[in-house]
Design an enzyme around this catalytic site. Sequence first.
Site, PDB file in Angstrom:
ATOM      1  N   LEU A 155      -6.970 -33.703  -3.767  1.00  0.00           N
ATOM      2  CA  LEU A 155      -6.192 -35.076  -3.405  1.00  0.00           C
ATOM      3  C   LEU A 155      -6.796 -35.713  -2.365  1.00  0.00           C
ATOM      4  O   LEU A 155      -7.011 -35.077  -1.084  1.00  0.00           O
ATOM      5  CB  LEU A 155      -4.662 -34.862  -3.326  1.00  0.00           C
ATOM      6  CG  LEU A 155      -3.824 -34.502  -4.605  1.00  0.00           C
ATOM      7  CD1 LEU A 155      -2.369 -34.350  -3.817  1.00  0.00           C
ATOM      8  CD2 LEU A 155      -3.666 -35.932  -5.274  1.00  0.00           C
ATOM      9  N   SER A 156      -7.317 -36.885  -2.496  1.00  0.00           N
ATOM     10  CA  SER A 156      -7.640 -37.903  -1.410  1.00  0.00           C
ATOM     11  C   SER A 156      -6.521 -38.291  -0.331  1.00  0.00           C
ATOM     12  O   SER A 156      -5.267 -38.082  -0.998  1.00  0.00           O
ATOM     13  CB  SER A 156      -8.402 -39.077  -1.947  1.00  0.00           C
ATOM     14  OG  SER A 156      -9.554 -38.690  -2.466  1.00  0.00           O
ATOM     15  N   ALA A 157      -6.610 -38.689   0.699  1.00  0.00           N
ATOM     16  CA  ALA A 157      -5.565 -39.404   1.461  1.00  0.00           C
ATOM     17  C   ALA A 157      -4.946 -40.380   1.121  1.00  0.00           C
ATOM     18  O   ALA A 157      -5.569 -41.188   0.392  1.00  0.00           O
ATOM     19  CB  ALA A 157      -6.166 -39.516   2.940  1.00  0.00           C
TER      20      ALA A 157
END
Length: 363
Positions: A63-65
């Site tokens: 998951l990206s930020a």
Amino acid sequence: MGGAVSAGEDNDELIDNLKEAQYIRTELVEQAFRAIDRADYYLEEFKDNAYKDLAWKHGNIHLSAPCIYSEVMEALDLQPGLSFLNLGSGTGYLSSMVGLILGPFGVNHGVELHSDVIEYAKQKLDFFIKTSDSFDKFEFCEPSFVIGNCLEISPDCTQYDRVYCGAGVQKEHEDYMKNLLKVGGILVMPLEEKLTKITRTGPSAWETKKILAVSFAPLIQPNHTDSGKSRLVHLPPVAVRSLQDLARIAIRGTIKKIIHQEALSRAGNGLKNPPRFKRRRVRRRRMETIVFLDKEVFASRISNPSDDNNNSEDMEEERLEEEEESKPSELKPDPPVNFLREKVLSLPLPDPLKYYLLYYREK
């Protein structure tokens, strides 16, 4: 390791912080972020970090930020009925948020390299549809995921209104990505260490805008077969909805209008809405850098003069916070009522039809 905004205690507080930091700027994007709990896409043992503005990676699951996703969502300028292609669709978190905005007549496709991640994404999507009350607040464009390398998409595929790539794009692949867009479409991708928004203004005309300085892991180059040929990725067909499904969408839409009219009528009769739970105000901060592990993302916000707050504004916010804290704390509100579900279950219809209208949801 660091984040662009303060850590939240829950999903709503994370979104509050993203709004304060001006990463979320429009109501549609805010609604989508609030509707899907980010922690639901984490493995159980890592959920303590779900509301931090940090990327997360475990094996192939990634998951990206939140600040990156919010910038992407804002840049895509999503509208109901558009077609969307997510290259490197991962857990499906972004695709599901996009689907809440696209609505029932949009197109929502994803390409993911790893089969285990696709299986994970399908599980999370099924969990959201079956258990989340947020699902009934929207008409959802359900994502479809296919396995393959996004650099091997069949040349006869349809073009899309919106495209996002979640891996670093090399300069030699820029034109390949652009050709996935319809005229008038928007492409968002990491290109040459910048999160970049490209709008196709004509058959061979483009407008480019740099959003953030980032460092994503690069796209994985295709592995050719023994015969030297690549494995073409065939995207899902754009299916026409059945008459039965169209009727379900229309009935649910009509019921929602009735619920809305009833709420307006109650308000007009002097009935007050239950008190809302007050959240503590979050003082806006200006953050210059964001750093993430595993070479995932390094981002520095492009300076905006409107982000600067003078001391008097900070003092005023502190004063308001102190006043709110000095007031007697309100009782925690009851869980929200799913009025659509209650209304459907009260209809004089056979149970199988009620369950169909509710998408056979568990809640």
